[in-house]
Motif scaffolding. Structure first.
Motif, PDB file in Angstrom:
ATOM      1  N   LEU A  12       2.114  -5.718  -9.824  1.00 18.82           N
ATOM      2  CA  LEU A  12       1.653  -7.013  -9.113  1.00 18.82           C
ATOM      3  C   LEU A  12       2.496  -7.341  -7.973  1.00 18.82           C
ATOM      4  O   LEU A  12       2.160  -7.654  -6.875  1.00 18.82           O
ATOM      5  N   ALA A  13       3.601  -7.581  -8.433  1.00 14.13           N
ATOM      6  CA  ALA A  13       4.905  -8.140  -7.500  1.00 14.13           C
ATOM      7  C   ALA A  13       4.994  -7.008  -6.165  1.00 14.13           C
ATOM      8  O   ALA A  13       5.089  -7.518  -5.142  1.00 14.13           O
ATOM      9  N   THR A  14       4.939  -5.924  -6.764  1.00 16.29           N
ATOM     10  CA  THR A  14       5.071  -4.984  -5.575  1.00 16.29           C
ATOM     11  C   THR A  14       4.182  -4.944  -4.604  1.00 16.29           C
ATOM     12  O   THR A  14       3.999  -4.864  -3.418  1.00 16.29           O
ATOM     13  N   ALA A  15       2.813  -5.215  -5.049  1.00 18.57           N
ATOM     14  CA  ALA A  15       1.549  -5.184  -4.193  1.00 18.57           C
ATOM     15  C   ALA A  15       1.745  -6.227  -3.552  1.00 18.57           C
ATOM     16  O   ALA A  15       1.240  -6.370  -2.126  1.00 18.57           O
ATOM     17  N   HIS A  16       2.215  -7.615  -3.779  1.00 16.88           N
ATOM     18  CA  HIS A  16       2.130  -8.770  -3.062  1.00 16.88           C
ATOM     19  C   HIS A  16       3.210  -8.422  -1.857  1.00 16.88           C
ATOM     20  O   HIS A  16       2.984  -8.937  -0.747  1.00 16.88           O
ATOM     21  N   ILE A  17       4.333  -7.687  -2.243  1.00 11.71           N
ATOM     22  CA  ILE A  17       5.388  -7.521  -1.140  1.00 11.71           C
ATOM     23  C   ILE A  17       4.759  -6.559  -0.039  1.00 11.71           C
ATOM     24  O   ILE A  17       5.039  -6.812   1.113  1.00 11.71           O
ATOM     25  N   LEU A  18       3.844  -5.571  -0.682  1.00  8.44           N
ATOM     26  CA  LEU A  18       3.428  -4.690   0.322  1.00  8.44           C
ATOM     27  C   LEU A  18       2.381  -5.549   1.372  1.00  8.44           C
ATOM     28  O   LEU A  18       2.498  -4.979   2.519  1.00  8.44           O
ATOM     29  N   SER A  19       1.972  -6.675   0.945  1.00 12.77           N
ATOM     30  CA  SER A  19       1.248  -7.419   2.077  1.00 12.77           C
ATOM     31  C   SER A  19       1.851  -7.746   3.399  1.00 12.77           C
ATOM     32  O   SER A  19       1.392  -8.010   4.143  1.00 12.77           O
ATOM     33  N   LEU A  20       3.450  -7.583   3.317  1.00 14.08           N
ATOM     34  CA  LEU A  20       4.441  -7.746   4.459  1.00 14.08           C
ATOM     35  C   LEU A  20       4.356  -6.685   5.177  1.00 14.08           C
ATOM     36  O   LEU A  20       5.150  -6.705   6.235  1.00 14.08           O
ATOM     37  N   LEU A  21       4.268  -5.523   4.705  1.00 16.10           N
ATOM     38  CA  LEU A  21       4.741  -4.545   5.233  1.00 16.10           C
ATOM     39  C   LEU A  21       3.272  -3.944   6.344  1.00 16.10           C
ATOM     40  O   LEU A  21       1.926  -4.206   5.926  1.00 16.10           O
ATOM     41  N   ASP A  22       3.683  -2.629   6.944  1.00 15.82           N
ATOM     42  CA  ASP A  22       2.620  -2.153   7.668  1.00 15.82           C
ATOM     43  C   ASP A  22       1.394  -1.620   6.706  1.00 15.82           C
ATOM     44  O   ASP A  22       1.615  -1.126   5.870  1.00 15.82           O
ATOM     45  N   ASP A  23       0.369  -1.555   7.535  1.00 14.76           N
ATOM     46  CA  ASP A  23      -0.868  -1.004   6.783  1.00 14.76           C
ATOM     47  C   ASP A  23      -0.740   0.285   6.391  1.00 14.76           C
ATOM     48  O   ASP A  23      -1.434   0.855   5.143  1.00 14.76           O
ATOM     49  N   ASN A  24       0.072   1.160   6.772  1.00  9.98           N
ATOM     50  CA  ASN A  24       0.101   2.380   6.469  1.00  9.98           C
ATOM     51  C   ASN A  24       1.059   2.734   5.162  1.00  9.98           C
ATOM     52  O   ASN A  24       1.112   3.938   4.679  1.00  9.98           O
ATOM     53  N   ILE A  25       1.521   1.853   4.660  1.00  7.46           N
ATOM     54  CA  ILE A  25       2.586   1.783   3.579  1.00  7.46           C
ATOM     55  C   ILE A  25       1.577   1.936   2.540  1.00  7.46           C
ATOM     56  O   ILE A  25       0.900   0.589   2.215  1.00  7.46           O
ATOM     57  N   LYS A  26       1.845   2.757   1.675  1.00  4.37           N
ATOM     58  CA  LYS A  26       0.821   2.721   0.326  1.00  4.37           C
ATOM     59  C   LYS A  26       1.885   2.342  -0.897  1.00  4.37           C
ATOM     60  O   LYS A  26       2.812   2.353  -1.130  1.00  4.37           O
ATOM     61  N   LEU A  27       0.737   2.010  -1.905  1.00  3.67           N
ATOM     62  CA  LEU A  27       1.362   1.363  -3.166  1.00  3.67           C
ATOM     63  C   LEU A  27       1.821   2.496  -4.076  1.00  3.67           C
ATOM     64  O   LEU A  27       0.650   3.447  -4.336  1.00  3.67           O
TER      65      LEU A  27
END
Ligand SMILES: [Mg+2]
Length: 380
Positions: A313-328
């Motif tokens: 979940l922490a990684t998913a929250h951080i992904l919210s800061l990255l480009d849309d094409n970056i996948k989890l």
């Protein structure tokens, strides 16, 4: 408000990955790797901070075979440092507290179990601060998205790779990563997928520079989105930089020591894709620093995540800061039981709109799979 109590849990949840039972002789590298083909349970090392007014923060520390050591680091050194400390109320105060801890622990190295333990506490502090402000973590971080494409990070199969790849493809995953060293397996996987379908391969540092160059030429026809950790030792930035000249994008970062380690990779043009791992690199605080640094050097960040607890979940929250094409990234396995709904492996993960991380484990499932537990408390 102070940190009153720290609880440390090792969970081991059974899973299956549709692979044949493998009793072959594993290499030492395979035995200690999370993609080990003989693994039937996956561990998660969770940290729970409780304040003197009952607020709870969850974190996760790396991980897998090193968990007994990280557990010990949390119990004896790292956890005790935080007991009785004032709970940070904002991002600046988290940074200050984590800086103090890093300074205190600097003789113990900039990576390894002490840093893994600190990463877990850092994540839990961010969870606490999110809850204090009644905000989901992604909002606190200034992120926008709550829904993420998940890429299927396959375990090692060693055979029938085409079948496993097609299974993930037909389930709707928009990218697949292999953990296979044999180039033939990668070529086989590519042959059953559309030409432009994102395919990555993580070989976990098996090759010398010379061997890596040879293998990279063979892999050119596989049209890889990236080749991950091709060289041993993993942090040999000059060798990685040389390998990059072949033209296959090179990804690494889960074994980089801290933010400064990433800076060395960037300065030396060693990688195309940086893969910091939230439960190893120093938690969310360090992830933010790596993201800022990567921006300066125009390097893409695609976090490493072979976690299923608070770290996912922490990684998913951080992904919210990255480009849309970056996948989890998430391990492509089927669990016997789910700790919380988002743990179910699907092509998309959606964050809940609850405060902090949103990690609310099912009590019954949680208790069923505890294999080690320790509570340490502040003595007034
Ligand atoms: Mg990897």
């Amino acid at each position: 408000m102070i940190i009153e109590k720290i609880e440390i849990y090792r969970l081991a949840i059974p899973f299956h990955a549709n692979r044949d039972i493998c009793t072959s002789n594993l290499s030492a590298q395979e035995i200690y790797n999370a993609a080990n083909p003989e693994l039937k349970k996956m561990e998660s090392l969770l940290v729970k901070l409780t304040t003197n007014n009952g607020l709870i923060g969850w974190g996760e520390s790396f991980g897998h075979a090193i968990n007994p050591v990280t557990f010990n680091a949390l119990e004896t050194i790292v956890g005790r440092f935080f007991l009785g400390k004032k709970v940070p109320e904002d991002i600046t105060q988290i940074r200050d507290l984590i800086h103090q801890a890093k300074y205190a622990f600097h003789p113990f190295g900039s990576g390894g179990p002490v840093m893994f333990a600190l990463s877990g506490v850092d994540i839990a502090l961010w969870d606490l601060v999110g809850k204090l402000h009644h905000k989901p973590l992604y909002q606190l971080l200034g992120g926008k998205r709550t829904e993420f494409d998940v890429y299927a990070s396959l375990v090692s199969y060693g055979n029938k790779i085409d079948e496993h790849v097609l299974r993930a493809y037909h389930e709707g995953f928009k990218a697949i990563k292999l953990h296979e060293i044999d180039v033939k397996d990668t070529q086989k996987a590519r042959s059953v997928l559309p030409e432009d379908f994102p395919l990555m391969v993580d070989v976990n540092c098996p090759w010398s520079e010379q061997e890596a160059i040879k293998q990279a030429y063979l892999l050119q026809s596989a049209n890889l989105t990236w080749l991950e950790e091709p060289i041993f030792p993993p942090n040999d930035v000059l060798k990685l930089a040389n390998l990059r000249k072949i033209g296959i994008p090179i990804a690494a970062g889960e074994n980089v020591d801290g933010v400064q380690g990433f800076e060395q990779h960037f300065i030396n043009h060693a990688i195309d894709i940086a893969q910091p791992s939230v439960a190893k690199v120093g938690g969310i605080t360090a992830m933010l620093d790596v993201i800022d640094l990567a921006k300066m050097y125009s390097i893409k960040v695609s976090p490493h995540c072979f976690y299923y607890g608070a770290g996912l979940l922490a990684t998913a929250h951080i992904l919210s800061l990255l480009d849309d094409n970056i996948k989890l990234e998430a391990p492509y396995i089927q669990w016997n039981d789910l700790l919380y709904p988002q743990m179910e492996f699907k092509p998309k993960l959606t964050l809940a709109d609850t405060s902090g991380l949103g990690f609310e484990p099912n009590k019954e499932v949680f208790e069923r799979y505890i294999i080690q537990y320790k509570k340490i408390e502040y003595n007034h």
